[in-house]
Design an enzyme around this catalytic site. Structure first.
Site, PDB file in Angstrom:
ATOM      1  N   ASP A 173       0.801  -1.229   0.000  1.00  0.00           N
ATOM      2  CA  ASP A 173       0.000   0.000   0.000  1.00  0.00           C
ATOM      3  C   ASP A 173       0.837   1.284   0.000  1.00  0.00           C
ATOM      4  O   ASP A 173       0.285   2.380   0.048  1.00  0.00           O
ATOM      5  CB  ASP A 173      -0.953   0.007   1.209  1.00  0.00           C
ATOM      6  CG  ASP A 173      -0.230  -0.211   2.529  1.00  0.00           C
ATOM      7  OD1 ASP A 173       0.914  -0.705   2.509  1.00  0.00           O
ATOM      8  OD2 ASP A 173      -0.801   0.112   3.574  1.00  0.00           O
ATOM      9  N   GLU A 189      11.084  -3.695  12.402  1.00  0.00           N
ATOM     10  CA  GLU A 189      12.252  -3.148  11.717  1.00  0.00           C
ATOM     11  C   GLU A 189      13.475  -3.234  12.613  1.00  0.00           C
ATOM     12  O   GLU A 189      14.563  -3.693  12.203  1.00  0.00           O
ATOM     13  CB  GLU A 189      12.057  -1.667  11.337  1.00  0.00           C
ATOM     14  CG  GLU A 189      10.882  -1.381  10.417  1.00  0.00           C
ATOM     15  CD  GLU A 189       9.573  -1.133  11.148  1.00  0.00           C
ATOM     16  OE1 GLU A 189       9.470  -1.467  12.360  1.00  0.00           O
ATOM     17  OE2 GLU A 189       8.635  -0.613  10.509  1.00  0.00           O
TER      18      GLU A 189
HETATM   19  N1  UDP Z   1      -0.450  -7.486   5.853  1.00  0.00           N
HETATM   20  C1  UDP Z   1      -0.577  -8.859   5.871  1.00  0.00           C
HETATM   21  N2  UDP Z   1      -1.494  -9.433   6.725  1.00  0.00           N
HETATM   22  C2  UDP Z   1      -2.289  -8.704   7.565  1.00  0.00           C
HETATM   23  C3  UDP Z   1      -2.147  -7.298   7.542  1.00  0.00           C
HETATM   24  C4  UDP Z   1      -1.220  -6.727   6.680  1.00  0.00           C
HETATM   25  O1  UDP Z   1       0.091  -9.549   5.118  1.00  0.00           O
HETATM   26  O2  UDP Z   1      -3.088  -9.282   8.300  1.00  0.00           O
HETATM   27  C5  UDP Z   1       0.538  -6.865   4.932  1.00  0.00           C
HETATM   28  C6  UDP Z   1      -0.014  -5.675   4.136  1.00  0.00           C
HETATM   29  O3  UDP Z   1      -0.527  -6.105   2.883  1.00  0.00           O
HETATM   30  C7  UDP Z   1       1.182  -4.756   4.002  1.00  0.00           C
HETATM   31  C8  UDP Z   1       2.002  -5.065   5.248  1.00  0.00           C
HETATM   32  O4  UDP Z   1       1.579  -6.339   5.724  1.00  0.00           O
HETATM   33  O5  UDP Z   1       1.941  -5.046   2.850  1.00  0.00           O
HETATM   34  C9  UDP Z   1       1.814  -4.025   6.362  1.00  0.00           C
HETATM   35  O6  UDP Z   1       0.447  -3.960   6.725  1.00  0.00           O
HETATM   36  P1  UDP Z   1      -0.364  -2.585   6.799  1.00  0.00           P
HETATM   37  O7  UDP Z   1      -0.201  -1.831   5.545  1.00  0.00           O
HETATM   38  O8  UDP Z   1      -1.752  -2.893   7.233  1.00  0.00           O
HETATM   39  O9  UDP Z   1       0.416  -1.870   7.980  1.00  0.00           O
HETATM   40  P2  UDP Z   1       0.619  -0.306   8.196  1.00  0.00           P
HETATM   41  O10 UDP Z   1       1.193   0.261   6.966  1.00  0.00           O
HETATM   42  O11 UDP Z   1      -0.731   0.265   8.470  1.00  0.00           O
HETATM   43  O12 UDP Z   1       1.552  -0.244   9.344  1.00  0.00           O
HETATM   44 MN    MN Z   2       0.664   0.009   5.053  1.00  0.00          MN
END
Ligand code: UDP
Ligand code: MN
Length: 417
Positions: free
Chosen positions: A275, A358
């Protein structure tokens, strides 16, 4: 044979091909000459010229559209196009299916000329065979890859690019993307694939938080023309059931690391969530990472920014809205790692610890000190990645099958969540 150009100039087919230049067309010209060219009907001659035109367009498409000849030929061992957790023989099948697509395009082009202008069956067969033969033989060397993207003015910006010697082999870039089934999944992956289509020698590791690969994702990836791997790595149940913040994307990224350990020997990898939004310069800059490179990320935490702090041209700490005792308070999109560096650290892994993924991963790369960080983005003065987030949508309502059973909606509904 002579044909009249609309400008009034006379030119032969071979002249036309001289202008078009591609070597495969030269050979086509020879084929035409060798055969029944002198006995052709005028309409047939027009057909042959049209075919040459189609070939030029097809050739230009390959030069410009990112579907490259090295992607059409079985090249690097262990590399696949359109593979979902499949063994090597099936990966070869995918290469074959790519070749088949091109061969079908050639057949269709020749058939079109035959339908519109008429060609003898013999000539039709010879043209198909010769074009397929030339496509199979042709490989575009990497300087042309560089040139193609330079033509699009995509790579003129960073100093680093101007110092790349065109004959030098471009190291591969492994982009590890966690993803999971949700209404936004396919649109996110579409946006991301369009970015990666503009990147040289990239290998996209798309890893789903799922037990089995999602069909719609497999279908989509196959259409991108990108070199990719479609893997799965479900989040362990104990974290999934947990209330509150979960370690999102960790199982996926660790699966990506496992794949790299088993298949890669050189180049660089980067964790790119599905995203986020990526500046094209990011990929150019991280490609030369020796150990671990870092750079500013926009739109994250309450500071709106996460970045190494640079003072007097040197690393002097981190700026991040959430430090929480982290030794490396950085965003997931803010660093890249050399494959060789990873391979020398067999225990490096990402912990299932929400908020500390990280930091945990970078610590596991020990021995590695913050002073060793390679600062990118013009010494961290430019944002190279954006931690964007898409509004979440509820899954769609069920389709009223009584009303819509025999309509297009049934098929469309299968494409959404
Ligand atoms: N993701 C995943 N399983 C989940 C939630 C998220 O594989 O149950 C993946 C999501 O597609 C993204 C990454 O993990 O590539 C980080 O998740 P998210 O974008 O929701 O986190 P944020 O950016 O809000 O910290
Ligand atoms: Mn994200």
């Amino acid at each position: 044979m002579r044909i009249i150009h609309p400008s009034g100039h006379k030119c032969s087919i071979t002249d036309t091909l001289e202008i078009a230049k591609p070597t495969l067309l030269m050979s086509l010209a020879c084929t035409i000459k060798k055969t029944s060219i002198d006995t052709m009907k005028p309409s047939m001659k027009v057909g042959v010229v049209a075919l040459v035109g189609v070939c030029v367009i097809l050739y230009q498409y390959h030069l410009s559209a990112g579907v490259r000849f090295d992607q059409l030929n079985a090249g690097d061992p262990g590399v696949s196009y359109g593979a979902a957790n499949v063994p090597n023989n099936e990966l070869e099948d995918d290469d074959n299916s790519y070749n088949k697509i091109i061969e079908d395009k050639i057949r269709a082009a020749v058939q079109w000329v035959q339908n519109v202008h008429g060609l003898s069956p013999d000539l039709q067969n010879i043209l198909v065979a010769e074009l397929i033969n030339q496509f199979r033989k042709t490989r575009i060397p990497s300087p042309l890859h560089l040139k193609a993207s330079e033509d699009f003015k995509l790579k003129q910006r960073t100093q680093e690019v101007t110092t790349i010697n065109p004959s030098e082999k471009i190291p591969p870039l492994y982009v590890i993307t966690p993803t999971y089934r949700r209404p936004e999944q396919i649109p996110e992956l579409i946006r991301m694939s369009h970015t990666l289509m503009l990147v040289e020698n990239v290998h996209w590791l798309v890893i789903e938080d799922a037990k089995v690969p999602t069909k719609e994702v497999t279908k989509f990836l196959n259409r991108t023309g990108l070199r990719f791997q479609h893997l799965t790595a479900p989040m362990p149940a104990k974290y999934k059931q947990k209330k509150g913040v979960k370690p999102r994307g960790v199982s996926n990224r660790n699966r990506g690391l496992k794949w790299i350990r088993a298949n890669a020997t050189e180049g660089v990898f980067y964790f790119a969530d599905d995203d986020n939004t990526y500046d094209l310069d990011l990929f150019t800059q991280i490609r030369r990472t020796k150990k671990v490179s870092m750079f500013p990320v926009g739109l994250c935490t309450k500071f709106g920014l996460s970045s190494p702090v640079v003072k007097d041209g040197k690393f002097s700490g981190f700026y991040d809205g959430w430090v929480a005792g982290r030794r490396f308070p950085v965003d997931m999109a803010g660093f890249a790692v050399s494959v060789k560096f990873l391979l020398q650290r067999p225990n490096a892994t990402m912990p299932y610890r929400a908020g500390f993924e990280e930091d945990g991963f970078l610590r596991s790369l020990a021995p590695f000190e913050p002073r060793e960080i390679e600062l990118l983005g013009d010494n961290c003065t430019r944002i190279l990645a954006w931690h964007t987030q898409t509004k979440k949508n509820e899954p769609s309502a069920a389709l009223d099958m009584k009303l819509y059973r025999s309509t297009n909606l049934v098929e469309l509904k299968q494409q959404i969540v």
